[in-house]
Design a protein around this motif. Structure first.
Motif, PDB file in Angstrom:
ATOM      1  N   LEU A   1       6.396   4.150  -9.225  1.00  0.00           N
ATOM      2  CA  LEU A   1       7.401   3.214  -8.827  1.00  0.00           C
ATOM      3  C   LEU A   1       7.115   1.643  -9.210  1.00  0.00           C
ATOM      4  N   LEU A   2       6.156   1.421  -8.987  1.00  0.00           N
ATOM      5  CA  LEU A   2       5.766  -0.074  -9.788  1.00  0.00           C
ATOM      6  C   LEU A   2       5.851  -0.749 -10.736  1.00  0.00           C
ATOM      7  N   PRO A   3       6.762  -0.058 -11.722  1.00  0.00           N
ATOM      8  CA  PRO A   3       7.634  -0.678 -13.259  1.00  0.00           C
ATOM      9  C   PRO A   3       8.990  -1.155 -12.426  1.00  0.00           C
TER      10      PRO A   3
ATOM     11  N   LEU B   1       1.985  -5.787 -14.872  1.00  0.00           N
ATOM     12  CA  LEU B   1       2.522  -4.687 -16.205  1.00  0.00           C
ATOM     13  C   LEU B   1       3.427  -6.307 -16.648  1.00  0.00           C
TER      14      LEU B   1
ATOM     15  N   ALA C   1       0.586  -1.056   0.187  1.00  0.00           N
ATOM     16  CA  ALA C   1      -0.193   0.049   0.001  1.00  0.00           C
ATOM     17  C   ALA C   1       1.040   0.836  -0.186  1.00  0.00           C
ATOM     18  N   ALA C   2       1.846   1.299   0.863  1.00  0.00           N
ATOM     19  CA  ALA C   2       2.694   2.189   0.840  1.00  0.00           C
ATOM     20  C   ALA C   2       4.244   2.319  -0.494  1.00  0.00           C
ATOM     21  N   THR C   3       3.873   1.606  -1.226  1.00  0.00           N
ATOM     22  CA  THR C   3       4.372   1.788  -2.657  1.00  0.00           C
ATOM     23  C   THR C   3       4.066   2.794  -3.334  1.00  0.00           C
ATOM     24  N   PRO C   4       4.403   3.441  -4.012  1.00  0.00           N
ATOM     25  CA  PRO C   4       4.125   4.888  -4.919  1.00  0.00           C
ATOM     26  C   PRO C   4       3.792   4.114  -6.283  1.00  0.00           C
ATOM     27  N   GLU C   5       2.689   4.668  -6.649  1.00  0.00           N
ATOM     28  CA  GLU C   5       2.037   3.789  -8.142  1.00  0.00           C
ATOM     29  C   GLU C   5       2.906   3.791  -9.261  1.00  0.00           C
TER      30      GLU C   5
ATOM     31  N   ALA D   1      -3.379  -2.625  -1.065  1.00  0.00           N
ATOM     32  CA  ALA D   1      -2.462  -3.159  -1.292  1.00  0.00           C
ATOM     33  C   ALA D   1      -2.881  -4.350  -2.436  1.00  0.00           C
TER      34      ALA D   1
ATOM     35  N   HIS E   1       8.123   6.479   4.906  1.00  0.00           N
ATOM     36  CA  HIS E   1       7.045   6.478   4.852  1.00  0.00           C
ATOM     37  C   HIS E   1       6.469   5.153   5.002  1.00  0.00           C
TER      38      HIS E   1
END
Lengths: 287, 287
Positions: A209-211, B285, A203-207, B275, B248
């Motif tokens: 940065l997902l790649p 992706l 949940a805390a991972t910025p969208e 999440a 964060h």
């Protein structure tokens, strides 16, 4: 001759469906009855062959059952056990597959208490599963080599303990008895906390940065792909123990953060080494 | 005809070994030279067929190389690049495979700076790997479909960017250019933080509960089985960004703990849903 007469499974998802598949594959039951709340939820389980007979009528489904396994979400288990107890034969033994035990078992014990002739109840938690849910992911070997915790109490009949212990063993599992409270404290640390931590991490991972999230991120957050609606009541029913486990985790996390910030890389290395050691110990225990 | 003449790989472990295997399997290089610090470390890579010629003499190994890939632990990369630059042909292009980039690239740029004729350097980070290390786990397809971040700076020659970009693409990877600083900030969140969290989770799990740690625990802590000595310098070189990512994460963790304790299960559900949504976005992706 089959080991069991009729086994009824209430809630034929991943766990219930896998129980049905295992019973049928090894011809352990004369008849496997699958009980669902809606015809639509039974349909997917029927397609994978999880039961011999399916019904949405709980009273009809457990009528004549020797063993009833309640595999609903944990917040429904106690009510379902009460309904089952009112409809199944007095010699039946009821168990469940819930991930929390103290509240479930107390309510289920109460539901069968005062019924001098039975049925009997003993709680179970198979430590098997997946981040995927639904009968389409069910498999007959889900319990092979896995641990099933059974949680007898002072109110539990010895016959029921033996019967349900044998039942899980017949599906290939190792059976470990624990009190409901000890189970909940242990699983808070080994299952519920990891789930919460994985979910918070995802949940805390910025969208954006997902790649750049590769296999490490994907493994660490894998369980966070599980159904939130199934996990919400697990956390709710084990609130205090999960908070306790979280505080213990938080203290180690704070030590790691402190070491990182201070440049105390030896301390950080110690934590990494302790982690690797725990992993090796767990791996040495086998599947 | 092979695409490259001689490719030299310094440090033939999981990553370096996989580069060698991929080059040889697809006959991309006339010769693959494997360079190790000790004969013993070369031996395992030789056994899996990771290079055509192995040597412990760095200057000899990079003599005549068209491309040099430095695959040592991150804290050694800058020194090795300086040694390579002093010994390889001026037309060679050097890259690395380190998990942190700002400190490595600044030092490597400085090592090749002032050499008007070259060699050239551009930093790389293949987002591929494993919790296992060593050439015995190397595989030719490790980079297929994976992302490799390359980190050019103002000091980087355009030819080097093109050459190293093509190099990773020839191994099947997708190439994404980023500044070293942007790389380190992103990977702090998507790789270094998950590693730290997984390690803390494993380290904080009481030994006596490990028999009750099932697949959820094992997935969530998988990366913590990685080599602590490889990870120590990664954290050391990306200290500030990992602390930032950790803060964060800590804020979201605190929100989850607060919701859990207060019985605000709707808030907790929101976090679980966010999440799951991040997991779905990442899965969409592809690999």
């Amino acid at each position: 001759m089959a080991e069991y007469d009729t086994v009824a499974i209430v809630g034929v998802g991943l766990i219930g469906g896998s129980i049905g598949l295992a019973l049928r594959e090894h011809e352990l039951a004369r008849e496997v009855v699958g009980i669902g709340r809606r015809e639509s939820s039974l349909e997917a389980a029927r397609e994978v062959g999880a039961f011999d007979r399916g019904t949405t009528d709980l009273a009809d489904g457990v009528d004549g059952a020797e063993i009833v396994v309640v595999c609903t979400p944990v917040d429904l288990i106690a009510d379902v056990v009460a309904q089952v107890a009112a409809a199944c034969p007095p010699q039946a033994v009821i168990t469940d597959a819930g991930s929390t035990k103290a509240m479930v078992v107390a309510a289920a014990d109460e539901a069968v208490a005062g019924r001098a002739k039975g049925p009997r109840f003993v709680g179970s938690h198979p430590l098997a599963g997946d981040d995927r849910s639904g009968p389409q992911f069910a498999r007959a070997n889900l319990f092979v080599g896995r641990t099933v915790v059974i949680t007898p109490t002072d109110a539990t009949h010895a016959d029921a303990i033996a019967k349900i212990g044998n039942f899980w063993q017949s599906l290939g599992a190792k059976v470990v008895p624990m009190t409901p409270a000890a189970h909940d404290a242990a699983l808070a640390a080994t299952s519920h906390l990891p789930h919460l931590v994985a979910a918070v991490l995802a949940a805390a991972t910025p969208e954006d940065l997902l790649p750049l999230a590769a296999s490490g991120w994907r493994d660490t957050t894998r369980v966070a792909g599980g159904d939130p609606e199934l996990w919400r009541p697990i956390f709710a029913e084990n609130r205090a123990q999960v908070c306790h486990a979280l505080d213990h985790f938080g203290a180690t996390l704070e030590a790691a953060r402190d070491a990182l910030q201070r440049g105390d890389d030896d301390r950080l290395l110690e934590i990494l080494q302790q982690a690797k050691s725990r992993k090796a110990m767990r791996d040495a225990l086998g599947d």
